[in-house]
Design a protein around this motif. Structure first.
Motif, PDB file in Angstrom:
ATOM      1  N   ASN A   1       0.627  -1.077  -0.547  1.00 47.81           N
ATOM      2  CA  ASN A   1       0.165   0.031  -0.229  1.00 47.81           C
ATOM      3  C   ASN A   1       0.819   1.276  -0.091  1.00 47.81           C
ATOM      4  OD1 ASN A   1      -2.064   1.278  -0.008  1.00 47.81           O
ATOM      5  ND2 ASN A   1      -2.393   1.242   2.524  1.00 47.81           N
TER       6      ASN A   1
ATOM      7  N   PRO B   1      -3.299   2.947  -6.415  1.00 48.58           N
ATOM      8  CA  PRO B   1      -4.108   1.524  -6.514  1.00 48.58           C
ATOM      9  C   PRO B   1      -3.354   1.156  -7.709  1.00 48.58           C
ATOM     10  CG  PRO B   1      -5.777   3.608  -7.224  1.00 48.58           C
ATOM     11  CD  PRO B   1      -4.383   4.623  -6.368  1.00 48.58           C
TER      12      PRO B   1
ATOM     13  N   ASN C   1     -13.587 -10.078  -7.572  1.00 48.17           N
ATOM     14  CA  ASN C   1     -14.899 -10.046  -7.406  1.00 48.17           C
ATOM     15  C   ASN C   1     -15.007 -10.191  -8.948  1.00 48.17           C
ATOM     16  OD1 ASN C   1     -14.637  -7.577  -7.438  1.00 48.17           O
ATOM     17  ND2 ASN C   1     -14.757  -7.686  -5.306  1.00 48.17           N
TER      18      ASN C   1
ATOM     19  N   SER D   1     -15.669  -7.130 -10.610  1.00 46.22           N
ATOM     20  CA  SER D   1     -14.641  -5.577 -11.079  1.00 46.22           C
ATOM     21  C   SER D   1     -13.269  -6.287 -11.689  1.00 46.22           C
ATOM     22  CB  SER D   1     -15.318  -4.941  -9.989  1.00 46.22           C
ATOM     23  OG  SER D   1     -14.589  -4.348  -9.211  1.00 46.22           O
ATOM     24  N   THR D   2     -12.672  -7.060  -9.847  1.00 40.05           N
ATOM     25  CA  THR D   2     -11.355  -7.003 -10.292  1.00 40.05           C
ATOM     26  C   THR D   2     -10.836  -7.202 -11.399  1.00 40.05           C
ATOM     27  OG1 THR D   2     -11.268  -8.848  -8.188  1.00 40.05           O
ATOM     28  CG2 THR D   2     -11.036  -6.764  -7.458  1.00 40.05           C
TER      29      THR D   2
ATOM     30  N   ALA E   1     -10.122   0.810 -15.523  1.00 43.61           N
ATOM     31  CA  ALA E   1     -10.713   1.337 -14.954  1.00 43.61           C
ATOM     32  C   ALA E   1     -11.813   2.782 -15.084  1.00 43.61           C
ATOM     33  CB  ALA E   1      -9.677   1.903 -13.419  1.00 43.61           C
TER      34      ALA E   1
ATOM     35  N   ILE F   1     -14.950   1.980 -16.969  1.00 46.44           N
ATOM     36  CA  ILE F   1     -15.493   1.361 -15.904  1.00 46.44           C
ATOM     37  C   ILE F   1     -16.160   2.886 -14.721  1.00 46.44           C
ATOM     38  CG2 ILE F   1     -16.229   0.290 -13.928  1.00 46.44           C
ATOM     39  CD1 ILE F   1     -14.132  -1.362 -15.496  1.00 46.44           C
ATOM     40  N   ALA F   2     -14.813   3.473 -14.689  1.00 46.54           N
ATOM     41  CA  ALA F   2     -15.929   4.653 -13.074  1.00 46.54           C
ATOM     42  C   ALA F   2     -16.202   6.011 -14.240  1.00 46.54           C
ATOM     43  CB  ALA F   2     -14.319   5.036 -12.432  1.00 46.54           C
ATOM     44  N   GLU F   3     -15.947   5.850 -15.697  1.00 45.99           N
ATOM     45  CA  GLU F   3     -16.196   7.586 -16.952  1.00 45.99           C
ATOM     46  C   GLU F   3     -15.684   8.177 -16.257  1.00 45.99           C
ATOM     47  OE1 GLU F   3     -20.000   7.232 -17.924  1.00 45.99           O
ATOM     48  OE2 GLU F   3     -20.650   5.291 -16.947  1.00 45.99           O
TER      49      GLU F   3
ATOM     50  N   LEU G   1      -7.986   9.029 -13.928  1.00 50.39           N
ATOM     51  CA  LEU G   1      -6.607   7.591 -13.039  1.00 50.39           C
ATOM     52  C   LEU G   1      -5.937   8.145 -13.710  1.00 50.39           C
ATOM     53  CD1 LEU G   1      -9.238   5.161 -12.385  1.00 50.39           C
ATOM     54  CD2 LEU G   1      -7.770   5.762 -11.521  1.00 50.39           C
TER      55      LEU G   1
END
Lengths: 139, 168
Positions: free
Chosen positions: B28, B32, B72, B74-75, B120, B123-125, B129
């Motif tokens: 971490n 991400p 899941n 999304s991952t 990503a 997906i997140a539009e 990122l």
């Protein structure tokens, strides 16, 4: 050695060739330059940053980073993220999703930075808002 | 044929275990997507000791297995985008005698991150990122170098063992 014949060029098994080192150096320089560019861009802007909340790509609200506030981003399907703005930084402190990538992310404050919760399709992006009144003296 | 099947099974199991191992030690750093990519080690070994088709199958099976077991949806879409772009680039670059295993692995690592960010962002539009792209190019280069050095040592030993077995 039937397996090896399939590749047109015989596999190069050197641990490190000159070209590899060149590639690595080029990528590190590229990354550093891009990073510097992003930082410079964020620093040059004199506008006051705002946290903009998006759900499924649609803007849901804008909150200036200068005010401490906790926002509950609740969606109709029950998904929920809690965004905290404190000391000029935005941080996702809770999320209803299982992976919690956004919660583990460090707080963001610079223009262009974002907090992203993919399962909930929630994005918090730092954008420039109004021209800041105090900062004009630094120009 | 039987030997090939056993080898393939072993590599798949290894990739699966390494993915699990990596999920146990999350790095971490506040951004991400930074990771070592241990499973990519096995994909590269497959790419060099077997063929393109096998490496592709291995990568796909590995992503689906780990996705259904530990992740899941999304991952899984995430790692699918990263894994496939990364493998595609590695297969392409390997055709030309420009880079050794390390160089191929570095490009694989970098494009894995590029693929994930692109997925990503879709997906997140949001395009925001891409702000993390410089950091992820850097981390992909470092991880790719380490994995590449490790892979080239392992591949050399693996092909040596195979040659010895065949001459006996």
């Amino acid at each position: 050695m039937e397996r090896m014949e399939k590749s047109a060029v015989p596999a190069d098994l050197n641990v490190m060739k000159k070209n590899d080192l060149r590639l690595i150096a080029a990528l590190v320089i590229l990354a550093a330059a891009a990073f510097g560019g992003v930082m410079l861009y964020a620093r040059l802007s004199t506008k006051e940053p705002e946290a903009v909340v998006y759900l499924e790509g649609e803007e849901k609200g804008r909150y200036p980073l200068s005010e401490n506030i906790t926002i509950e981003i609740r969606q109709e399907n029950g998904n929920c993220n809690i965004l905290q703005i404190k000391d000029g930084k935005a941080d996702m402190i809770e999320a209803s999703c299982p992976d919690k990538v956004c919660v583990r992310q460090h707080p963001v404050s610079r223009q262009g930075e974002s907090l992203v919760c993919l399962p909930n399709q929630a994005v918090v992006e730092i954008q420039n808002g109004q021209e800041a009144e105090i900062d004009t003296s630094t120009n | 044929m039987a030997k090939k099947t056993a080898y393939m099974g072993m590599l798949t199991a290894l990739a699966f275990v390494l993915s699990y191992l990596e999920s146990l030690i999350p790095i971490n750093l506040g951004v991400p997507g930074i990771k070592l990519g241990l499973a990519n080690l096995v994909v590269i070994i497959a790419l060099y000791t077997m063929d393109t088709k096998m490496a592709f199958t291995l990568s796909l099976v590995r992503i689906l297995l780990t996705g259904f077991t530990f992740g899941n949806l999304s991952t899984m879409i995430y790692s699918l985008a990263g894994g496939m772009l990364s493998l595609g680039i590695m297969i392409f670059v390997k055709r030309f005698p420009v880079f050794s295993v390390t160089g191929v692995s570095v490009l694989g690592g970098v494009f894995h991150n590029v693929g994930q960010i692109a997925a990503a962002a879709l997906i997140a539009e949001t395009g925001s990122l891409f702000y993390y792209l410089p950091v992820l190019i850097f981390s992909g280069t470092i991880a790719g170098t380490l994995i590449g050095i490790l892979a080239s040592i392992l591949i050399r030993h693996l092909t040596k063992t195979e040659n010895r077995e065949q001459s006996n």
